[in-house]
Design a protein around this motif. Structure first.
Motif, short mmCIF file in Angstrom:
data_model
loop_
_atom_site.label_atom_id
_atom_site.label_comp_id
_atom_site.label_asym_id
_atom_site.label_seq_id
_atom_site.Cartn_x
_atom_site.Cartn_y
_atom_site.Cartn_z
N GLY A 1 -13.91 8.92 27.65
CA GLY A 1 -14.49 9.81 26.65
C GLY A 1 -15.43 9.08 25.70
O GLY A 1 -16.38 9.67 25.18
N ALA A 2 -15.17 7.78 25.46
CA ALA A 2 -16.07 7.00 24.62
C ALA A 2 -17.42 6.81 25.31
O ALA A 2 -18.48 6.87 24.68
CB ALA A 2 -15.44 5.64 24.29
N TRP A 3 -17.37 6.58 26.62
CA TRP A 3 -18.61 6.43 27.40
C TRP A 3 -19.42 7.73 27.38
O TRP A 3 -20.63 7.71 27.16
CB TRP A 3 -18.24 6.04 28.83
CG TRP A 3 -19.39 5.86 29.77
CD1 TRP A 3 -20.46 5.02 29.62
CD2 TRP A 3 -19.57 6.53 31.02
NE1 TRP A 3 -21.29 5.13 30.71
CE2 TRP A 3 -20.77 6.04 31.59
CE3 TRP A 3 -18.83 7.47 31.73
CZ2 TRP A 3 -21.26 6.49 32.82
CZ3 TRP A 3 -19.30 7.90 32.96
CH2 TRP A 3 -20.50 7.42 33.50
N ILE A 4 -18.74 8.86 27.57
CA ILE A 4 -19.42 10.15 27.53
C ILE A 4 -19.97 10.41 26.12
O ILE A 4 -21.11 10.86 25.95
CB ILE A 4 -18.46 11.29 27.95
CG1 ILE A 4 -17.99 11.09 29.39
CG2 ILE A 4 -19.14 12.65 27.77
CD1 ILE A 4 -19.08 11.18 30.44
N GLY A 5 -19.17 10.10 25.11
CA GLY A 5 -19.59 10.35 23.74
C GLY A 5 -20.84 9.57 23.36
O GLY A 5 -21.72 10.09 22.66
#
Length: 217
Positions: free
Chosen positions: A110-114
């Motif tokens: 989710g950090a990568w997507i964010g």
């Protein structure tokens, strides 16, 4: 906290929406870890981030990426999940048209997507990236990173090794016009046990409050 269903690129997306009474409250979305390894909006780090933001006065939305829980569609290598995140932000903004501050927080995948969402949405004023898997995914799209934010990881993370996180932070530090804050939770693994989860939450609170204070001066 109401369950919500909102339209995504491949059908409905399932979320949890936690509004403030103040119609002009800042907003935040929280993105969960990898869908194929048990990640969902109910994962404990995601849940903690959600309430950390809510207790600071944010209206918050967390949701399941496509194919998770009641969200329709199938896992799409991060491409579709980025579109899901954009749809979630659209939905959150449509419900909070008076908000002047918009944040994105993500854990692991989710950090990568964010951080990809940052590149698409200039209205995002800050980000929280917890345990970004810099060893697994290419973060070179952050050239330049458009917003200041906090990257936080555990010193005992074996999934996303700290050395790779430091390399990512150092690359971002070289960019002008933004400030990347990096904090390490000593002894924490990738998924943060109870004691380390509170430390992570306290770091997020301290950082976000400093940023909000700076923005209101």
């Amino acid at each position: 906290m109401p369950e919500v269903i909102f339209p995504g690129p491949e059908g409905r997306l399932e979320g949890r929406y936690h509004p403030q009474k103040d119609r002009d409250a800042p907003i935040a979305i929280v993105l969960h870890p990898h869908p194929q390894f048990g990640g969902s909006m109910n994962q404990r780090v995601v849940h903690k981030l959600h309430y950390t933001f809510y207790n600071m006065g944010f209206t918050v939305l967390r949701f399941n990426f496509r194919g998770v829980g009641r969200s329709q569609g199938e896992y799409d290598q991060g491409i579709g999940e980025l579109s899901d995140a954009a749809s979630a932000l659209d939905y959150l903004q449509s419900m909070n048209t008076g908000s002047k501050h918009c944040w994105v927080a993500g854990f692991s995948f989710g950090a990568w997507i964010g951080m990809q969402l940052l590149m698409r949405r200039p209205e995002i004023t800050g980000f929280i990236s917890v345990a970004p898997p810099a060893n697994m995914y290419d973060f070179s799209f952050l050239a330049p990173c458009p917003s200041s934010g906090l990257i936080i990881n555990g010193s005992a993370d074996r999934v996303a090794p700290p050395a790779d996180t430091v390399s990512l932070v150092n690359k971002l530090h070289d960019q002008k016009g933004i400030t990347i804050t990096h904090e390490v939770v000593e002894g924490a693994g990738h998924f943060f046990d109870d004691e380390h989860l509170e430390t992570m939450s306290d770091s997020v609170k301290g950082y976000v409050r400093r940023r909000l204070t700076e923005n209101t001066r």
